[in-house]
Each structure stands twice: as structure tokens, then as C-alpha cells.
Design a protein around this motif. Structure first.
Motif, PDB file in Angstrom:
ATOM      1  N   ILE A  15      -3.252  -5.688  -7.244  1.00 12.96           N
ATOM      2  CA  ILE A  15      -2.107  -4.830  -6.931  1.00 12.96           C
ATOM      3  C   ILE A  15      -0.995  -5.670  -6.308  1.00 12.96           C
ATOM      4  O   ILE A  15      -1.072  -6.037  -5.126  1.00 12.96           O
ATOM      5  CB  ILE A  15      -2.536  -3.702  -5.958  1.00 12.96           C
ATOM      6  CG1 ILE A  15      -3.707  -2.906  -6.544  1.00 12.96           C
ATOM      7  CG2 ILE A  15      -1.346  -2.789  -5.636  1.00 12.96           C
ATOM      8  CD1 ILE A  15      -4.327  -1.891  -5.590  1.00 12.96           C
ATOM      9  N   PHE A  17       2.769  -6.182  -4.716  1.00 13.37           N
ATOM     10  CA  PHE A  17       3.806  -5.403  -4.038  1.00 13.37           C
ATOM     11  C   PHE A  17       5.155  -6.073  -4.293  1.00 13.37           C
ATOM     12  O   PHE A  17       5.289  -7.292  -4.122  1.00 13.37           O
ATOM     13  CB  PHE A  17       3.541  -5.334  -2.529  1.00 13.37           C
ATOM     14  CG  PHE A  17       4.712  -4.800  -1.744  1.00 13.37           C
ATOM     15  CD1 PHE A  17       4.897  -3.433  -1.605  1.00 13.37           C
ATOM     16  CD2 PHE A  17       5.656  -5.658  -1.170  1.00 13.37           C
ATOM     17  CE1 PHE A  17       5.990  -2.933  -0.909  1.00 13.37           C
ATOM     18  CE2 PHE A  17       6.748  -5.165  -0.473  1.00 13.37           C
ATOM     19  CZ  PHE A  17       6.911  -3.799  -0.344  1.00 13.37           C
ATOM     20  N   GLU A  44       2.783  -1.690  -6.619  1.00 14.98           N
ATOM     21  CA  GLU A  44       3.375  -1.044  -5.442  1.00 14.98           C
ATOM     22  C   GLU A  44       4.846  -1.413  -5.400  1.00 14.98           C
ATOM     23  O   GLU A  44       5.183  -2.600  -5.315  1.00 14.98           O
ATOM     24  CB  GLU A  44       2.728  -1.604  -4.171  1.00 14.98           C
ATOM     25  CG  GLU A  44       1.663  -0.765  -3.554  1.00 14.98           C
ATOM     26  CD  GLU A  44       1.193  -1.412  -2.247  1.00 14.98           C
ATOM     27  OE1 GLU A  44       2.040  -1.756  -1.401  1.00 14.98           O
ATOM     28  OE2 GLU A  44      -0.019  -1.562  -2.093  1.00 14.98           O
ATOM     29  N   GLY A  46       8.262  -1.233  -3.314  1.00 17.30           N
ATOM     30  CA  GLY A  46       8.793  -0.965  -1.984  1.00 17.30           C
ATOM     31  C   GLY A  46      10.213  -0.440  -2.055  1.00 17.30           C
ATOM     32  O   GLY A  46      11.074  -1.049  -2.682  1.00 17.30           O
ATOM     33  N   VAL A  92       2.882   3.108  -7.518  1.00 14.37           N
ATOM     34  CA  VAL A  92       3.059   3.887  -6.284  1.00 14.37           C
ATOM     35  C   VAL A  92       4.261   3.335  -5.523  1.00 14.37           C
ATOM     36  O   VAL A  92       4.600   2.157  -5.645  1.00 14.37           O
ATOM     37  CB  VAL A  92       1.794   3.849  -5.389  1.00 14.37           C
ATOM     38  CG1 VAL A  92       0.576   4.376  -6.138  1.00 14.37           C
ATOM     39  CG2 VAL A  92       1.510   2.447  -4.855  1.00 14.37           C
ATOM     40  N   MET A  94       5.899   2.399  -1.840  1.00 16.83           N
ATOM     41  CA  MET A  94       5.604   2.168  -0.430  1.00 16.83           C
ATOM     42  C   MET A  94       6.945   2.185   0.299  1.00 16.83           C
ATOM     43  O   MET A  94       7.858   1.443  -0.045  1.00 16.83           O
ATOM     44  CB  MET A  94       4.915   0.833  -0.215  1.00 16.83           C
ATOM     45  CG  MET A  94       4.506   0.585   1.225  1.00 16.83           C
ATOM     46  SD  MET A  94       3.370  -0.816   1.317  1.00 16.83           S
ATOM     47  CE  MET A  94       2.888  -0.766   3.030  1.00 16.83           C
ATOM     48  N   ILE A 121       2.793   5.554  -0.373  1.00  9.76           N
ATOM     49  CA  ILE A 121       2.223   4.942   0.821  1.00  9.76           C
ATOM     50  C   ILE A 121       3.293   4.934   1.901  1.00  9.76           C
ATOM     51  O   ILE A 121       4.389   4.414   1.687  1.00  9.76           O
ATOM     52  CB  ILE A 121       1.774   3.486   0.549  1.00  9.76           C
ATOM     53  CG1 ILE A 121       0.776   3.430  -0.613  1.00  9.76           C
ATOM     54  CG2 ILE A 121       1.162   2.870   1.807  1.00  9.76           C
ATOM     55  CD1 ILE A 121       0.453   2.016  -1.076  1.00  9.76           C
ATOM     56  N   TYR A 168      -5.997   1.951   1.232  1.00  7.74           N
ATOM     57  CA  TYR A 168      -5.373   0.658   1.530  1.00  7.74           C
ATOM     58  C   TYR A 168      -6.003   0.137   2.809  1.00  7.74           C
ATOM     59  O   TYR A 168      -5.767   0.673   3.884  1.00  7.74           O
ATOM     60  CB  TYR A 168      -3.860   0.852   1.692  1.00  7.74           C
ATOM     61  CG  TYR A 168      -3.033  -0.416   1.774  1.00  7.74           C
ATOM     62  CD1 TYR A 168      -3.344  -1.443   2.676  1.00  7.74           C
ATOM     63  CD2 TYR A 168      -1.915  -0.578   0.960  1.00  7.74           C
ATOM     64  CE1 TYR A 168      -2.574  -2.589   2.749  1.00  7.74           C
ATOM     65  CE2 TYR A 168      -1.128  -1.734   1.030  1.00  7.74           C
ATOM     66  CZ  TYR A 168      -1.478  -2.736   1.925  1.00  7.74           C
ATOM     67  OH  TYR A 168      -0.715  -3.872   2.003  1.00  7.74           O
ATOM     68  N   ILE A 224      -4.494  -6.636  -2.704  1.00  9.21           N
ATOM     69  CA  ILE A 224      -3.061  -6.326  -2.694  1.00  9.21           C
ATOM     70  C   ILE A 224      -2.319  -7.557  -2.167  1.00  9.21           C
ATOM     71  O   ILE A 224      -2.689  -8.090  -1.123  1.00  9.21           O
ATOM     72  CB  ILE A 224      -2.773  -5.122  -1.767  1.00  9.21           C
ATOM     73  CG1 ILE A 224      -3.594  -3.898  -2.197  1.00  9.21           C
ATOM     74  CG2 ILE A 224      -1.271  -4.795  -1.748  1.00  9.21           C
ATOM     75  CD1 ILE A 224      -3.699  -2.814  -1.129  1.00  9.21           C
TER      76      ILE A 224
END
Length: 258
Positions: A15, A17, A44, A46, A92, A94, A121, A168, A224
Motif C-alpha cells: 500500500i 501513500f 492511499e 493524502g 482510500v 487519508m 482514514i 492500519y 504501507i
């Protein structure tokens, strides 16, 4: 059924980010595609915020650059719409509770679902206060992802039982960032989680090398990585997509070799 489970089906999930808008959203879009093409199982994204309290200096810097470049939540939503034309893996967001509040929680969460996001998240949202967002997420089919930290101790079982999507696991105390060693007893945390739920769990905070990723994935269901990728973005700017792709391929290979 949560689509996030798909990321953990065939092997340990990797995963990445990515802070949206650093250096610009056009580059972010290319970075996401490069990560997916090279083996990312879930991404992920942000959403930048002016006061990202869980982040170390690397991701804080990315937030500042993204906001300075004029990145907005609506522009990020538009980017996701473009990605969802052909990107099928789970994604997703975050971000921080304030971003959701200021946009309007109902409107934010409904839009996330409409554009094809799978989860949310919010690292500054205490488990005890998730009732502000969870009913909205459930109503729109979005998983509100729970975080479990080394300090969660007595609450790990409770959080795990109610977890959605994936859990997480925060590997270390403090903020995000690359670490030379992760000393937390991840195995004990995972055992407690698995005793209470079938929801997969992935470890983040501090992972940067293929060996670290494999070690964390061996103890959980995935790894992650954020700061190490953001460093590449900071160094290479608009040239980062290819470099991030190469980095992701290296991590994936490292996680897959036994």
C-alpha cells in the motif's frame, strides 16, 4: 462487501501513500498509475491539510507544497474520477477530520463514494469519536479505516472487532517518517487483532526498504509506505512517476521473495 479485501486476496498487500498535488495533480495522477502498474494493491491518497499532526517533516513538506500549488479537495475528486476510468484497485483517502468538516461531512463522504473511493482514514479521529463519521460512511458504502497504535493496548480488541476494510497498524510512536529499525512487537499486536477479527491488517510508519516491507508483511497482511515515496516525489518533481514506479517494483519484488 468491502472491495478493500480484494487487495489482500492473492498475496501480502503493498500500500503506497501519495500526497495529492505534490508537485501538481497531473503528476500525482501519473504517480498513481505508475504505482498500480508496478504492483501496488491499494493506494492511499493524502488530501493535503495545513496542520497534518500525524506527519513527520517529509509529508508535512509535501502538504505545504501541494497547498501552495493550489490543490483543493474538489480538484482531487476530479483527479480520482479520471483515475477511475481504468484503475480498478481499491483506493482510500487519508486526511484530517477538519478537511471533512469544512467540506461538509455528508457531502464529502457521499462524493467519495460517488467517485469510486473505497475508504477513509482520519488519523486524528479518536476511536471513541468515530460516531461522527461512521454512520455516514456506512450509509454510502465507504469503509472508515481504524488505526491501532502500540499505545492502544487494552483497546486493540475493541477496535479490531469493529474494524472495517483493513486495520492500519501504526508501527512506532510519534509521527510518520523513515526509520532505521522498527522495535515494536508487531507480532503480538497482530495476534490480538486476529483473535478478534478477520479484517486484514497492514503495518505503516517507518517502512522504507524491501527488507523492512517483507518483515512487516510477514507478521501482518501488508505493508504501507509513505515517507520514502514522498522523498522521491520531492527530489524528482514532475519526473517522479518513473522513479516511484521503479521503487514500487523493488518493494513488490522484495515482499514476494521468500
Amino acid at each position: 462487501m468491502s472491495k478493500i479485501a480484494d487487495a489482500f486476496k492473492n498475496h501480502k498487500a503493498f500500500i503506497p501513500f501519495i500526497t495529492c498535488g505534490d508537485p501538481d495533480l497531473e503528476t500525482t495522477e501519473k504517480i498513481v498509475r505508475a504505482a498500480v502498474d508496478n504492483g501496488a494493491d491499494l493506494v492511499e491518497l493524502g488530501i493535503p491539510f495545513s496542520d497534518p499532526t500525524a506527519e513527520g517533516p517529509v509529508i508535512q513538506g509535501a502538504n505545504i507544497r501541494a497547498l501552495a500549488a493550489g490543490t483543493t479537495t474538489d480538484k482531487i475528486f476530479d483527479m480520482v474520477r479520471r483515475l477511475r476510468v481504468d484503475i480498478t484497485i481499491p483506493m482510500v483517502f487519508m486526511t484530517y477530520a477538519n478537511v471533512v468538516f469544512s467540506y461538509g461531512a455528508e457531502r464529502f463522504i457521499k462524493t467519495c463514494a460517488d467517485i469510486g473511493m473505497d475508504g477513509l482514514i482520519l488519523p486524528d479521529l479518536p476511536f471513541e469519536e468515530k460516531g461522527e463519521f461512521e454512520p455516514l460512511c456506512m450509509a454510502h458504502g465507504l469503509d472508515l479505516i481504524s488505526l491501532i497504535a502500540p499505545t492502544s493496548e487494552d483497546r486493540i480488541a475493541t477496535i479490531a472487532r469493529e474494524a472495517k476494510g483493513f486495520i492500519y497498524i501504526v508501527s512506532s510512536l510519534g509521527v510518520t517518517g523513515v526509520r532505521s529499525a522498527i522495535t515494536t512487537d508487531i507480532g503480538a499486536m497482530v495476534d490480538l487483532i486476529r483473535a478478534n477479527t478477520d479484517t486484514p491488517c497492514a503495518v505503516g510508519f517507518g517502512i522504507s526498504t524491501p527488507d523492512q516491507a517483507r518483515a512487516m508483511a510477514d507478521r501482518s497482511d501488508g505493508a504501507i509506505i509513505g515517507s520514502a515515496i514522498i522523498k522521491i516525489m520531492a527530489e524528482y518533481g514532475k519526473e517522479a512517476p518513473q522513479k516511484v514506479g521503479e521503487y514500487v517494483a523493488g518493494i513488490r519484488a522484495g515482499m514476494d521473495c521468500h
